[in-house]
Design a protein around this motif. Structure first.
Motif, PDB file in Angstrom:
ATOM      1  N   MET B 171       0.807  -1.207   0.000  1.00 51.84           N
ATOM      2  CA  MET B 171       0.000   0.000   0.000  1.00 51.84           C
ATOM      3  C   MET B 171       0.851   1.271   0.000  1.00 51.84           C
ATOM      4  O   MET B 171       0.436   2.297  -0.528  1.00 51.84           O
ATOM      5  CB  MET B 171      -0.925   0.015   1.210  1.00 51.84           C
ATOM      6  CG  MET B 171      -2.008  -1.031   1.171  1.00 51.84           C
ATOM      7  SD  MET B 171      -3.180  -0.725  -0.144  1.00 51.84           S
ATOM      8  CE  MET B 171      -4.149  -2.211  -0.104  1.00 51.84           C
ATOM      9  N   ASN B 184       2.470  -9.439  -2.498  1.00 51.18           N
ATOM     10  CA  ASN B 184       1.273  -8.635  -2.304  1.00 51.18           C
ATOM     11  C   ASN B 184       0.262  -9.398  -1.447  1.00 51.18           C
ATOM     12  O   ASN B 184       0.135 -10.609  -1.545  1.00 51.18           O
ATOM     13  CB  ASN B 184       0.633  -8.308  -3.655  1.00 51.18           C
ATOM     14  CG  ASN B 184       1.230  -7.059  -4.268  1.00 51.18           C
ATOM     15  OD1 ASN B 184       2.181  -6.502  -3.727  1.00 51.18           O
ATOM     16  ND2 ASN B 184       0.662  -6.614  -5.365  1.00 51.18           N
ATOM     17  N   MET B 185      -0.438  -8.626  -0.638  1.00 52.92           N
ATOM     18  CA  MET B 185      -1.394  -9.232   0.289  1.00 52.92           C
ATOM     19  C   MET B 185      -2.808  -9.176  -0.292  1.00 52.92           C
ATOM     20  O   MET B 185      -3.475 -10.186  -0.435  1.00 52.92           O
ATOM     21  CB  MET B 185      -1.339  -8.441   1.586  1.00 52.92           C
ATOM     22  CG  MET B 185      -2.168  -8.996   2.674  1.00 52.92           C
ATOM     23  SD  MET B 185      -1.278 -10.265   3.519  1.00 52.92           S
ATOM     24  CE  MET B 185      -2.643 -11.029   4.321  1.00 52.92           C
ATOM     25  N   TYR B 186      -3.250  -7.982  -0.629  1.00 51.31           N
ATOM     26  CA  TYR B 186      -4.612  -7.793  -1.119  1.00 51.31           C
ATOM     27  C   TYR B 186      -4.656  -7.490  -2.612  1.00 51.31           C
ATOM     28  O   TYR B 186      -5.619  -7.830  -3.277  1.00 51.31           O
ATOM     29  CB  TYR B 186      -5.289  -6.640  -0.372  1.00 51.31           C
ATOM     30  CG  TYR B 186      -5.419  -6.886   1.095  1.00 51.31           C
ATOM     31  CD1 TYR B 186      -6.232  -7.894   1.565  1.00 51.31           C
ATOM     32  CD2 TYR B 186      -4.725  -6.123   2.008  1.00 51.31           C
ATOM     33  CE1 TYR B 186      -6.349  -8.133   2.915  1.00 51.31           C
ATOM     34  CE2 TYR B 186      -4.837  -6.354   3.365  1.00 51.31           C
ATOM     35  CZ  TYR B 186      -5.654  -7.359   3.807  1.00 51.31           C
ATOM     36  OH  TYR B 186      -5.768  -7.602   5.137  1.00 51.31           O
ATOM     37  N   LEU B 187      -3.649  -6.828  -3.114  1.00 50.60           N
ATOM     38  CA  LEU B 187      -3.693  -6.391  -4.501  1.00 50.60           C
ATOM     39  C   LEU B 187      -3.325  -7.524  -5.437  1.00 50.60           C
ATOM     40  O   LEU B 187      -2.625  -8.462  -5.031  1.00 50.60           O
ATOM     41  CB  LEU B 187      -2.718  -5.227  -4.689  1.00 50.60           C
ATOM     42  CG  LEU B 187      -3.026  -3.971  -3.893  1.00 50.60           C
ATOM     43  CD1 LEU B 187      -1.905  -2.977  -4.041  1.00 50.60           C
ATOM     44  CD2 LEU B 187      -4.324  -3.379  -4.370  1.00 50.60           C
ATOM     45  N   PRO B 195      -1.477   2.218  -3.560  1.00 55.50           N
ATOM     46  CA  PRO B 195      -2.736   2.980  -3.515  1.00 55.50           C
ATOM     47  C   PRO B 195      -2.894   3.890  -2.310  1.00 55.50           C
ATOM     48  O   PRO B 195      -3.618   4.880  -2.413  1.00 55.50           O
ATOM     49  CB  PRO B 195      -3.797   1.878  -3.487  1.00 55.50           C
ATOM     50  CG  PRO B 195      -3.142   0.673  -4.008  1.00 55.50           C
ATOM     51  CD  PRO B 195      -1.723   0.776  -3.626  1.00 55.50           C
ATOM     52  N   LEU B 196      -2.273   3.617  -1.194  1.00 54.37           N
ATOM     53  CA  LEU B 196      -2.488   4.482  -0.041  1.00 54.37           C
ATOM     54  C   LEU B 196      -1.512   5.639   0.019  1.00 54.37           C
ATOM     55  O   LEU B 196      -1.547   6.426   0.957  1.00 54.37           O
ATOM     56  CB  LEU B 196      -2.428   3.666   1.255  1.00 54.37           C
ATOM     57  CG  LEU B 196      -3.621   2.739   1.493  1.00 54.37           C
ATOM     58  CD1 LEU B 196      -3.618   2.238   2.906  1.00 54.37           C
ATOM     59  CD2 LEU B 196      -4.936   3.436   1.214  1.00 54.37           C
ATOM     60  N   PHE B 200      -1.153   8.867  -5.202  1.00 52.30           N
ATOM     61  CA  PHE B 200      -1.674   7.822  -6.099  1.00 52.30           C
ATOM     62  C   PHE B 200      -2.948   8.342  -6.753  1.00 52.30           C
ATOM     63  O   PHE B 200      -3.895   8.700  -6.061  1.00 52.30           O
ATOM     64  CB  PHE B 200      -1.956   6.540  -5.311  1.00 52.30           C
ATOM     65  CG  PHE B 200      -2.464   5.404  -6.151  1.00 52.30           C
ATOM     66  CD1 PHE B 200      -1.589   4.585  -6.821  1.00 52.30           C
ATOM     67  CD2 PHE B 200      -3.826   5.174  -6.271  1.00 52.30           C
ATOM     68  CE1 PHE B 200      -2.052   3.535  -7.594  1.00 52.30           C
ATOM     69  CE2 PHE B 200      -4.296   4.127  -7.048  1.00 52.30           C
ATOM     70  CZ  PHE B 200      -3.408   3.306  -7.710  1.00 52.30           C
ATOM     71  N   LEU B 202      -6.515   8.366  -8.503  1.00 51.04           N
ATOM     72  CA  LEU B 202      -7.685   7.527  -8.748  1.00 51.04           C
ATOM     73  C   LEU B 202      -8.167   7.830 -10.162  1.00 51.04           C
ATOM     74  O   LEU B 202      -8.727   8.887 -10.427  1.00 51.04           O
ATOM     75  CB  LEU B 202      -8.791   7.815  -7.729  1.00 51.04           C
ATOM     76  CG  LEU B 202      -8.497   7.358  -6.307  1.00 51.04           C
ATOM     77  CD1 LEU B 202      -9.597   7.819  -5.377  1.00 51.04           C
ATOM     78  CD2 LEU B 202      -8.339   5.860  -6.236  1.00 51.04           C
TER      79      LEU B 202
END
Lengths: 179, 233
Positions: B171, B184-187, B195-196, B200, B202
């Motif tokens: 992130m 990567n964990m979630y992405l 993204p955080l 970044f 949107l």
């Protein structure tokens, strides 16, 4: 069924088959977010008993399912799994997109990780709008899909022609255009 | 109707309770003691602290003391690892998503201002630890160097820090020295960007700007005023 393979089905037989198919819809529940709870309430609860419509929400695998309900937020990471799920289902297969997230991204329209609608991955037959939709709306989507199945030309579907027609003309519960 | 409380049986035998059974509430002295203990453990590695009496305690440690601070706190009773994450102190170059897109954009500050216990870099890692015996928590921070965004991993201190550091890595783009597996964990694996981070973009908002509050509609029974002004909202 050699007749079906050749795409030539007598009309009475088609009607009979369609009647049977429309009232034994095995629904695979693909719950991804809060709409999954609402889907469970609509399909599982005695108040909105869905089995009276001839819908069986308990297949053990996508390979047994006729219909899948994509309910909830589809993320880009989940998208390949949904595509695989759809490809595992046997034809003829139908898709209900439940809720704003699965329809178009919903409140996550500007997110970096959310797919803006499950119809970017798989063809959708019925859109059920709402955040979340009422159980009645989901059941209306099922009923509208059953009506369409009853009028379907199985031979065309087998040849792959009906499928395109569905993509061009999806059902929206409550009306409204599809962009 | 009045109720006679004497008729109600007591829930517990209150006569056995003595003053010594009531634990002292964690207060100022407790948190000052935690800071003193941490200072004696890591010495000059403790850069700055903030104690809000009866509320909470913050501590900032030097980057090279990040792992030592976690180890020292664990040894002094902070056995429960709540979470680990990072902060990007850069003000967002895209604004905050104002309610009215037609209004002129407000003046935005561009300098980086860190929060409690200060700092000198854009990124800070921070973690929250809890002492479940003394019922007290601590927030511990460390600067992440701007030129090379790497800090020591806490996985050898708290095994549970593994996934938190993986998430922080994807992130914020901060690496953790000594982490066994920074996938990567979630992405998705091929995701580009962090993204955080505040810078970044949107893409959906760039293509279609935030429309503002569009669902303003009169309550039932109220007169509709939106159209009488002639310009919608």
């Amino acid at each position: 069924m050699g007749l079906v393979d050749k795409g030539r089905m007598p009309k009475p037989l088609t009607s009979l088959f369609n009647l049977g198919r429309s009232y034994s819809l095995w629904v695979y529940q693909w719950g991804l977010a809060c709409c999954a709870i609402e889907m469970g309430a609509a399909f599982g609860s005695p108040r909105y008993d869905v089995m009276r419509l001839g819908v069986i929400p308990l297949p053990a695998s996508p390979r047994q399912a006729d219909l899948v309900v994509i309910s909830g937020t589809v993320t880009d990471k989940m998208a390949p799994a949904i595509l695989r799920l759809y490809e595992q289902m046997p034809e003829p297969k139908y898709v209900i997109s439940m809720g704003s997230c699965a329809n178009c991204g919903g409140p996550y329209w500007d997110s970096y990780s959310v797919t803006k609608g499950v119809d970017q991955i798989i063809p959708v037959d019925v859109y059920v709008p709402g955040c979340p939709p009422r159980p009645e709306a989901l059941l209306e989507g099922v009923v509208l899909l059953q009506q369409r199945i009853k009028n379907e030309d199985m031979g065309a579907r087998w040849r792959g022609e009906g499928h395109k027609a569905i993509v061009r003309d999806p059902i929206v519960v409550g009306g409204g255009p599809v962009e | 109707m009045t109720r006679s409380w004497s008729a109600v049986a007591p829930l517990s035998d209150t006569t056995a309770t003595t003053e010594t059974d009531v634990p002292a509430l964690p207060g100022d002295g407790l948190r000052e003691g935690i800071v003193a203990q941490l200072r004696s453990d890591i010495g000059a590695g403790l850069v700055d602290t903030l104690v809000k009496p009866g509320v909470d305690v913050w501590a900032r440690v030097a980057t090279e003391s990040w792992r030592d601070a976690g180890l020292a706190l664990r040894e002094s009773g902070f056995h429960y690892f709540c979470f680990l994450s990072a902060i990007d102190w850069l003000p967002s170059p895209f604004g905050r998503g104002e309610d009215d897109p037609s209004a002129p954009p407000p003046e935005r500050r561009t300098e980086i201002v860190q929060g409690y216990t200060g700092g000198s870099t854009r990124f800070q890692v921070f973690a929250r630890l809890t002492d479940i015996q003394r019922h007290v928590g601590i927030t511990i921070k460390a600067d992440v160097p701007d030129d090379e965004q790497v800090v020591d991993s806490w996985t050898s201190v708290f095994a549970g820090a593994d996934w938190h550091e993986r998430e922080t890595h994807e992130m914020f783009g901060i690496s953790f020295r000594g982490h066994p597996d920074l996938r990567n964990m979630y992405l998705p694996t091929d995701f580009e960007g962090h993204p955080l981070r505040k810078d970044f973009p949107l893409l959906a908002r760039i293509v279609k700007p935030w429309p503002g509050i569009v669902d303003v509609e009169p309550l039932p029974g109220e007169p509709e005023e939106a159209d009488t002004e002639g310009n919608g909202e």
